[in-house]
Design an enzyme around this catalytic site. Structure first.
Site, PDB file in Angstrom:
ATOM      1  N   GLY A   1       0.848  -1.186   0.000  1.00  0.00           N
ATOM      2  CA  GLY A   1       0.000   0.000   0.000  1.00  0.00           C
ATOM      3  C   GLY A   1       0.877   1.228   0.000  1.00  0.00           C
ATOM      4  O   GLY A   1       1.858   1.305   0.738  1.00  0.00           O
ATOM      5  N   LYS A   2       0.554   2.186  -0.859  1.00  0.00           N
ATOM      6  CA  LYS A   2       1.425   3.345  -1.016  1.00  0.00           C
ATOM      7  C   LYS A   2       1.605   4.126   0.283  1.00  0.00           C
ATOM      8  O   LYS A   2       2.706   4.562   0.612  1.00  0.00           O
ATOM      9  CB  LYS A   2       0.889   4.239  -2.126  1.00  0.00           C
TER      10      LYS A   2
ATOM     11  N   THR B   1       8.827  11.855 -11.832  1.00  0.00           N
ATOM     12  CA  THR B   1       9.795  10.776 -11.655  1.00  0.00           C
ATOM     13  C   THR B   1       9.976  10.043 -12.982  1.00  0.00           C
ATOM     14  O   THR B   1       9.015   9.813 -13.722  1.00  0.00           O
ATOM     15  CB  THR B   1       9.353   9.802 -10.558  1.00  0.00           C
TER      16      THR B   1
ATOM     17  N   GLY C   1      12.007   7.013 -13.472  1.00  0.00           N
ATOM     18  CA  GLY C   1      12.621   5.704 -13.348  1.00  0.00           C
ATOM     19  C   GLY C   1      14.127   5.782 -13.272  1.00  0.00           C
ATOM     20  O   GLY C   1      14.694   6.567 -12.499  1.00  0.00           O
TER      21      GLY C   1
ATOM     22  N   GLY D   1      15.999   9.170 -13.314  1.00  0.00           N
ATOM     23  CA  GLY D   1      15.966  10.116 -12.212  1.00  0.00           C
ATOM     24  C   GLY D   1      14.650  10.847 -12.118  1.00  0.00           C
ATOM     25  O   GLY D   1      13.581  10.232 -12.089  1.00  0.00           O
TER      26      GLY D   1
ATOM     27  N   ASP E   1      13.461  -5.464  -9.140  1.00  0.00           N
ATOM     28  CA  ASP E   1      12.008  -5.304  -9.069  1.00  0.00           C
ATOM     29  C   ASP E   1      11.717  -3.822  -8.896  1.00  0.00           C
ATOM     30  O   ASP E   1      12.141  -3.211  -7.915  1.00  0.00           O
ATOM     31  CB  ASP E   1      11.462  -6.114  -7.894  1.00  0.00           C
TER      32      ASP E   1
ATOM     33  N   GLY F   1       8.637   4.288  -6.501  1.00  0.00           N
ATOM     34  CA  GLY F   1       7.980   5.575  -6.273  1.00  0.00           C
ATOM     35  C   GLY F   1       7.701   5.830  -4.808  1.00  0.00           C
ATOM     36  O   GLY F   1       7.790   6.965  -4.336  1.00  0.00           O
ATOM     37  N   ASP F   2       7.380   4.775  -4.065  1.00  0.00           N
ATOM     38  CA  ASP F   2       7.123   4.938  -2.637  1.00  0.00           C
ATOM     39  C   ASP F   2       8.404   5.301  -1.886  1.00  0.00           C
ATOM     40  O   ASP F   2       8.393   6.146  -0.991  1.00  0.00           O
ATOM     41  CB  ASP F   2       6.534   3.657  -2.067  1.00  0.00           C
TER      42      ASP F   2
ATOM     43  N   LYS G   1      16.247  -4.780  -4.932  1.00  0.00           N
ATOM     44  CA  LYS G   1      15.795  -5.943  -4.180  1.00  0.00           C
ATOM     45  C   LYS G   1      14.381  -6.338  -4.584  1.00  0.00           C
ATOM     46  O   LYS G   1      13.591  -5.495  -5.017  1.00  0.00           O
ATOM     47  CB  LYS G   1      15.828  -5.657  -2.676  1.00  0.00           C
TER      48      LYS G   1
END
Length: 316
Positions: A49-50, A230, A232, A235, A256, A261-262, A295
Site C-alpha cells: 500500500g502506497k 519521476t 525511473g 531520475g 524489481d 515511487g514509494d 531488491k
C-alpha cells in the site's frame, strides 16, 4: 552523483495519510495478453500500500513518522498493525474496521523487473474526514504531509487544508492517477507523478511521449506550485514556474521496480521536513528510489541512511 549530506542535524516529523494493502506478487516471464494465462515462476505475499510503504520509507530514514489510515479486522489487518509498530510508526490514528477486508494489491513482475498492479481498496475507503480531523494536532505539528490516491478524496482534502493552515508543506503522489479536486490542488506544494500519471492527469493518451518539461508546465497550469516528474532509471525532472532541473539517479542493477515511487516519495518528504532545498531533497529521493529497485519486494528494499550512503558504489 549525489553530493549532499546524508545525515541531518534535524529529525523530521512526517505524517502520511494513506493506504495499507497486502501485496500479492507473482513473478512471471512476461505479461499476459488479453485472454491469455501465463504460469508464474513464484508467488509471495507481504505488506504494502502506497501510504504504508511511504510511512516505512520515512521511518527508516530517521523521521518521526505518523500514519493515518484504515485496515480490516482480519489477519492482514493484524499484520499491518504489527508491521507499523515494528517500524516505530505512530498509529494512534490507524484503526481496524470491523467486518471489512484489508486492502489488497495484485502485482505481476516480469523478468525485466517491470510491474503491473491492480488494487482493491476495501478498508482504505473507510478512511474519512472525521478520522483526519481527529489527527489535527498531528498534522499541524508535522514538518511535511505526504498524500497518495489509494484513499478517497475527502480525507485528503481535509488533511491538506489542515496542513496549509499550519504552513506545513504538502507532497501529493497522484497514484493511481485520477482527477484532482481544485480544493486539493490549491493546498499541494509538490506534485510527484511519473510519466503515465502526468499524462492521465492531463487527459492525454498514454502513448503520447510528450516532452516531460512540457508535461510539467502543463501541470503547473492546473494550479500546482512545483511538479517533480519521476523518470525511473533516468531520475526525476523538477519543474517550477521559473525553471526546470533534471536530477539523475544512480545506475543500479534492477531486480524489481515495485515500490520505487514509494521509496522516492518517502525520502522526499523526509528531506523536505529536514529543511533541505527542493533540489537537494529530489537528489536524496532519487537515491532512495534507486536502492529500492535492487531488491525483490517493497518493504525489504526500503533503505536506511547507511544504505543511501553506500549507493556510491553504483555511482560514477
Amino acid at each position: 552523483m549525489y553530493r549532499g549530506d546524508i545525515m541531518s542535524d534535524k529529525t523530521a516529523t512526517v505524517t502520511i495519510v494513506g493506504s495499507y494493502n497486502v501485496g500479492l506478487t507473482m513473478n512471471i516471464p512476461r505479461f499476459p495478453t488479453e485472454g491469455e494465462t501465463v504460469t508464474a515462476q513464484n508467488f509471495s505475499e507481504g505488506p504494502g500500500g502506497k501510504g504504508s510503504n511511504q510511512a516505512v520509507a520515512a521511518a527508516r530514514l530517521g523521521a518521526n513518522t505518523s500514519f493515518i489510515g484504515k485496515v480490516g479486522e482480519d489477519q492482514y489487518g493484524d499484520d499491518a498493525i504489527k508491521l507499523l509498530k515494528s517500524e516505530n510508526i505512530d498509529i494512534t490514528h490507524t484503526a481496524q474496521v470491523a467486518e471489512t477486508h484489508t486492502g489488497v494489491a495484485f502485482i505481476l513482475v516480469n523478468e525485466d523487473g517491470d510491474n503491473e498492479i491492480t488494487v482493491a481498496p476495501v478498508a482504505n475507503n473507510a478512511l474519512d474526514s472525521d478520522v483526519v480531523q481527529s489527527a489535527d494536532d498531528v498534522i499541524r505539528n508535522s514538518d511535511c504531509l505526504l498524500l497518495q490516491f489509494e484513499v478517497l478524496d475527502p480525507p485528503l482534502i481535509t488533511a491538506a487544508q489542515i496542513a496549509a493552515d499550519a504552513d506545513v508543506p504538502v507532497v501529493l503522489n497522484p497514484a493511481p492517477a485520477r482527477e484532482i479536486p481544485p480544493s486539493l490542488v490549491s493546498n499541494v506544494d509538490y506534485l510527484t507523478p511519473n510519466e503515465s500519471e502526468a499524462l492521465t492527469l492531463l487527459d492525454k493518451d498514454l502513448k503520447d511521449k510528450t516532452n516531460h518539461e512540457r508535461l510539467g508546465k502543463e501541470l503547473l497550469g492546473l494550479g500546482f506550485e512545483s511538479v517533480i516528474i519521476t523518470q525511473g532509471s533516468s531520475g526525476a525532472l523538477l519543474v517550477s514556474h521559473n525553471d526546470s532541473l533534471s536530477v539523475a539517479a544512480p545506475s543500479v542493477p534492477v531486480a524489481d521496480t515495485t515500490g520505487a515511487g514509494d521509496a522516492f516519495n518517502g525520502a522526499l518528504a523526509v528531506a523536505l521536513g529536514e529543511g533541505r532545498p527542493i533540489e537537494d531533497a529530489t537528489q536524496f529521493a532519487c537515491r532512495a528510489g534507486a536502492l529500492e529497485v535492487t531488491k525483490q519486494e517493497v518493504i525489504p528494499g526500503l533503505p536506511d541512511r547507511t544504505s543511501i550512503q553506500s549507493i556510491s558504489e553504483y555511482s560514477d
